[in-house]
Design a protein around this motif. Structure first.
Motif, PDB file in Angstrom:
ATOM      1  N   UNK A  27       0.638  -1.198  -0.144  1.00 54.24           N
ATOM      2  CA  UNK A  27       0.113   0.052   0.039  1.00 54.24           C
ATOM      3  C   UNK A  27       0.879   1.189   0.111  1.00 54.24           C
ATOM      4  N   UNK A  28       0.739   2.183  -0.990  1.00 50.08           N
ATOM      5  CA  UNK A  28       1.706   3.193  -1.142  1.00 50.08           C
ATOM      6  C   UNK A  28       0.876   4.356  -0.789  1.00 50.08           C
ATOM      7  N   UNK A  29       1.230   5.196   0.104  1.00 56.04           N
ATOM      8  CA  UNK A  29       0.951   6.495   0.569  1.00 56.04           C
ATOM      9  C   UNK A  29       1.732   7.606  -0.093  1.00 56.04           C
ATOM     10  N   UNK A  30       0.944   8.679  -0.733  1.00 56.10           N
ATOM     11  CA  UNK A  30       1.501   9.713  -1.329  1.00 56.10           C
ATOM     12  C   UNK A  30       0.538  10.859  -1.256  1.00 56.10           C
ATOM     13  N   UNK A  31       0.952  12.103  -1.094  1.00 65.27           N
ATOM     14  CA  UNK A  31      -0.096  13.286  -1.514  1.00 65.27           C
ATOM     15  C   UNK A  31      -0.587  13.156  -2.675  1.00 65.27           C
ATOM     16  N   UNK A  32      -0.016  13.065  -3.953  1.00 66.95           N
ATOM     17  CA  UNK A  32      -0.558  12.783  -5.061  1.00 66.95           C
ATOM     18  C   UNK A  32       0.501  12.011  -5.859  1.00 66.95           C
ATOM     19  N   UNK A  33       0.061  11.622  -7.114  1.00 67.74           N
ATOM     20  CA  UNK A  33       0.626  10.577  -7.945  1.00 67.74           C
ATOM     21  C   UNK A  33       0.465   9.347  -7.778  1.00 67.74           C
ATOM     22  N   UNK A  34       0.756   8.336  -8.580  1.00 75.71           N
ATOM     23  CA  UNK A  34       1.163   7.064  -8.322  1.00 75.71           C
ATOM     24  C   UNK A  34       2.276   6.395  -9.041  1.00 75.71           C
ATOM     25  N   UNK A  35       3.390   7.120  -8.855  1.00 80.29           N
ATOM     26  CA  UNK A  35       4.564   6.929  -9.414  1.00 80.29           C
ATOM     27  C   UNK A  35       5.017   5.597  -8.416  1.00 80.29           C
ATOM     28  N   UNK A  36       5.001   5.573  -7.004  1.00 76.41           N
ATOM     29  CA  UNK A  36       5.443   4.338  -6.300  1.00 76.41           C
ATOM     30  C   UNK A  36       4.864   3.335  -6.671  1.00 76.41           C
ATOM     31  N   UNK A  37       3.342   3.301  -6.787  1.00 76.48           N
ATOM     32  CA  UNK A  37       2.646   2.091  -7.143  1.00 76.48           C
ATOM     33  C   UNK A  37       3.130   1.326  -8.420  1.00 76.48           C
ATOM     34  N   UNK A  38       3.356   2.550  -9.519  1.00 72.81           N
ATOM     35  CA  UNK A  38       3.726   2.063 -10.691  1.00 72.81           C
ATOM     36  C   UNK A  38       5.270   1.387 -10.600  1.00 72.81           C
ATOM     37  N   UNK A  39       6.158   1.695  -9.796  1.00 70.17           N
ATOM     38  CA  UNK A  39       7.229   0.831  -9.566  1.00 70.17           C
ATOM     39  C   UNK A  39       7.240  -0.187  -8.980  1.00 70.17           C
TER      40      UNK A  39
END
Lengths: 240, 143
Positions: A89-101
């Protein structure tokens, strides 16, 4: 921990928005804040019970943007994705850069964009797990929103909380963020391959973490070279 | 996903005889089989909270402090008010959800609107316009 350090930590905790209110408004602001914290703790406890019921190991990874949280998770996935059924589960303010990685490493990933919130909380995690069949997972890794302040307010119900800092953040980074280290089980000092060139006092960083939390396990890693990733996996209680 | 949504849309269009349980089963199947990997690409608004999977159609407007997900579909030109929370729900095109409404496990038909404060609306199909809780009872079907 000395009285002085206790007082210092208390002072950090008090630097909240209720200081902007007065009189009855302040009482209300404090009450609301306490209610939110209590509700988060109750929910986090329920989440932990669910994980235990399904025999799922769980880790909450906290650290500043650029510390190497995603890179370390990627290294862990390289070693464990074929042995464990993993949800990240990837938390970020915005974007899905981490989930894509993460998706490139044969693990399921879910991105949470928190918008104006600077940390994941137990409600976010509960919303995900109550909509998942937990029989399908052995390990859940939660990558929290990138900063070293807000996540200290919200536990997520995981077995372990791991705080990652990097050599490039400077040797004062641990000393300046005591609450997170007080509440963490493991401190990771990443990018250790740069310590020599940046002349960083790594021993000071290790000592600071131990001083804030004598029970914390401290490990130096390099996500780039893979140094000590196996040791970290061992600390997590996972089989490599 | 479009085909299954179209089936639900057609079932909702026949609002003389709503088969709520059939629509509910179709919605759950949609979440299970078609929603994996859906994520937000475009919206009008200031950084809401998204828990994947969430799909937003063209020109969806989102208010402040909105929380969407998991399992949320919002059709084109719909408007979601401030402090709204949507979970496990399908909102079709041109819908207006007023401020501070919490929808869970609901389907809202196209051109519907909800404009009153009711933080918790659960397990229902909504077809039409409601400005009060009384109105809502007239246009909602339990699932």
């Amino acid at each position: 921990m000395s009285d002085k350090e206790e007082r210092e930590i208390q002072r950090f905790m008090e630097l909240d928005s209720n200081k902007l209110t007065k009189g009855k408004e302040r009482e209300l602001a404090i009450q609301i804040e306490e209610d939110i914290m209590n509700q988060n703790e109750v929910l986090a406890d329920q989440i932990n019970q669910e994980f235990k019921k399904y025999n799922i190991k769980s880790i909450d990874i906290v650290g500043a943007i650029g510390a190497g949280k995603t890179a370390i998770i990627e290294k862990i996935l390289e070693k464990l994705a074929s042995k464990y059924r993993i949800l990240v589960i990837c938390g970020d303010v915005t974007t899905r850069v981490d989930a894509n990685r993460i998706e490139k490493h044969n693990a399921e990933s879910i991105q949470i964009n928190t918008g104006r919130e600077c940390a994941l909380n137990a409600y976010h995690i509960n919303q995900i797990i109550k909509n998942k069949d937990l029989n399908n997972y052995d390990l859940i890794i939660i990558e929290n929103v990138g900063n070293l302040i807000c996540p200290s307010d919200f536990i997520l119900g995981t077995d372990k909380r791991v705080t990652i800092v990097s050599i490039t953040e400077g040797e004062w980074v641990i000393e300046k963020h005591p609450m997170l280290f007080k509440m963490s089980d493991v401190a990771v000092i990443n990018k250790i391959d740069l310590a020599e060139i940046l002349e960083t006092d790594v021993d000071k960083m290790i000592n600071d973490a131990k001083k804030i939390n004598p029970n914390i396990q401290v490990i130096t890693t390099s996500a780039k070279t893979g140094k000590n990733i196996d040791k970290l996996i061992e600390i997590f209680g996972l089989e490599n | 996903m479009k085909e299954k949504l179209e089936i639900i849309r057609e079932l909702l269009a026949n609002n003389q005889e709503i088969d709520a349980s059939k629509i509910h089963i179709l919605m759950l199947d949609l979440f299970k089989t078609q929603f994996k990997g859906l994520h937000v690409e475009n919206y009008i608004g200031d950084y809401p909270t998204f828990i994947e999977p969430v799909y937003l159609g063209d020109k969806v407007k989102l208010g402040d402090d909105v929380l969407l997900g998991p399992n949320v579909y919002i059709g084109k030109n719909s408007e979601i008010g401030d402090y709204v929370q949507l979970t496990n729900s399908i909102i079709f095109d041109n819908v207006k959800i007023g401020a501070n409404i919490n929808l869970e496990n609901c389907i809202v038909a196209k051109d519907s609107s909800l404009n009153f404060n009711n933080p918790n609306i659960k397990n229902c199909i909504i077809i039409g316009k409601a400005d009060s809780e009384e109105d809502l009872k007239k246009i909602s079907f339990s699932i």
